[in-house]
Design an enzyme around this catalytic site. Structure first.
Site, PDB file in Angstrom:
ATOM      1  N   ASP A  53       0.834  -1.204   0.000  1.00  0.00           N
ATOM      2  CA  ASP A  53       0.000   0.000   0.000  1.00  0.00           C
ATOM      3  C   ASP A  53       0.872   1.259   0.000  1.00  0.00           C
ATOM      4  O   ASP A  53       0.651   2.195  -0.768  1.00  0.00           O
ATOM      5  CB  ASP A  53      -0.913  -0.030   1.221  1.00  0.00           C
ATOM      6  CG  ASP A  53      -1.750   1.236   1.350  1.00  0.00           C
ATOM      7  OD1 ASP A  53      -2.519   1.537   0.423  1.00  0.00           O
ATOM      8  OD2 ASP A  53      -1.629   1.925   2.374  1.00  0.00           O
ATOM      9  N   GLU A 125      -2.105  -5.318  -3.563  1.00  0.00           N
ATOM     10  CA  GLU A 125      -1.138  -4.571  -2.758  1.00  0.00           C
ATOM     11  C   GLU A 125      -0.043  -5.488  -2.232  1.00  0.00           C
ATOM     12  O   GLU A 125       1.137  -5.110  -2.192  1.00  0.00           O
ATOM     13  CB  GLU A 125      -1.854  -3.873  -1.604  1.00  0.00           C
ATOM     14  CG  GLU A 125      -2.731  -2.717  -2.059  1.00  0.00           C
ATOM     15  CD  GLU A 125      -3.544  -2.087  -0.935  1.00  0.00           C
ATOM     16  OE1 GLU A 125      -3.971  -0.938  -1.088  1.00  0.00           O
ATOM     17  OE2 GLU A 125      -3.748  -2.766   0.101  1.00  0.00           O
TER      18      GLU A 125
END
Length: 243
Positions: A53, A125
């Protein structure tokens, strides 16, 4: 390693155009928390998701900063948000057929948990985090931008699809380089709990659109959409006259 699992990892690496030096990182990135639901001590992709992320945010911030020199901080933040939102990441995951390789518990698999947007977003992610650890930030950026280009045709196309303000910024950069876009709230009405805003958009001090909404952002977005319609229509007529 299970031969079938090894074959699947090899197949997936071909799909993402990246070959891992450490295959255990790829395997971990694909391991959904439900896969080890009976043994919580075993690792899943959640830590890699946390890392990915931040890595994704950094590399997109860097790319947008250099690609859009006329965009201000607020616009850059919105453009980045359109790229890292759940819908965009799940689309990217499906484009890479990531859903086919996620390791899930039998119950999650039977409920098609691999197609859930949150599952795809997390796995995407985690995959980015795994590539970062395996190959570094430059390689990660190279492959993420390649995937984005392959799916949407580039950053600008994705921004345009999700964000009218981004589409307008791209149009101005291409057709009127150096021109300044300004958003101005021209009217604000209603009580605090039910505000109504009207926004006006100008390009080099010439008004091209107005919009209204329950927030300043909504009003500006609608104004940008109006401006896009006006400008693209004007451009089409110009090209028609030239022909």
């Amino acid at each position: 390693m299970d031969p079938d699992a090894g074959n699947e990892l090899s197949e997936f690496q071909q799909a993402i155009f990246y070959e891992f030096k450490d295959l255990s990182l790829l395997s971990l990135a694909l391991t959904h928390p439900s896969f080890h639901e009976h043994d919580k001590t075993k690792p899943t992709n959640q830590r890699l998701e946390f890392l990915g992320d931040s890595v994704l945010s950094l590399l997109l911030t860097d790319e947008l900063y250099h690609k859009l020199p006329y965009a201000d901080e607020g616009d850059l933040t919105q453009y980045r948000a359109s790229l890292i939102r759940g819908e965009s990441l799940s689309q990217l995951a499906k484009h890479l057929n990531l859903q086919k390789y996620i390791l899930l518990s039998p119950s999650e698999k039977s409920n098609q948990g691999n197609l859930r947007e949150s599952t795809l977003e997390d796995a995407m992610e985690a995959l980015i985090g795994a590539i970062y650890l395996d190959g570094g930030i430059i390689k990660t950026k190279e492959f993420v931008l390649h995937w984005i280009n392959d799916l949407w045709g580039g950053l600008a196309e994705n921004i345009s699809h999700h964000n009218p303000k981004g589409q307008l910024q791209e149009w101005v950069q291409e057709n009127r380089p150096g021109a300044k876009i300004k958003y101005r709230i021209i009217k604000e009405s209603g009580p605090d709990h039910a505000k109504h805003f009207e926004s006006e958009i100008s390009i080099d001090n010439k008004t091209f659109g107005k919009g209204s909404g329950k927030s300043k952002k909504e009003a500006e977005t609608k104004a940008a959409r109006v401006a896009i319609d006006i400008l693209t229509d004007f451009t089409s007529k110009e090209k028609g006259s030239a022909a």
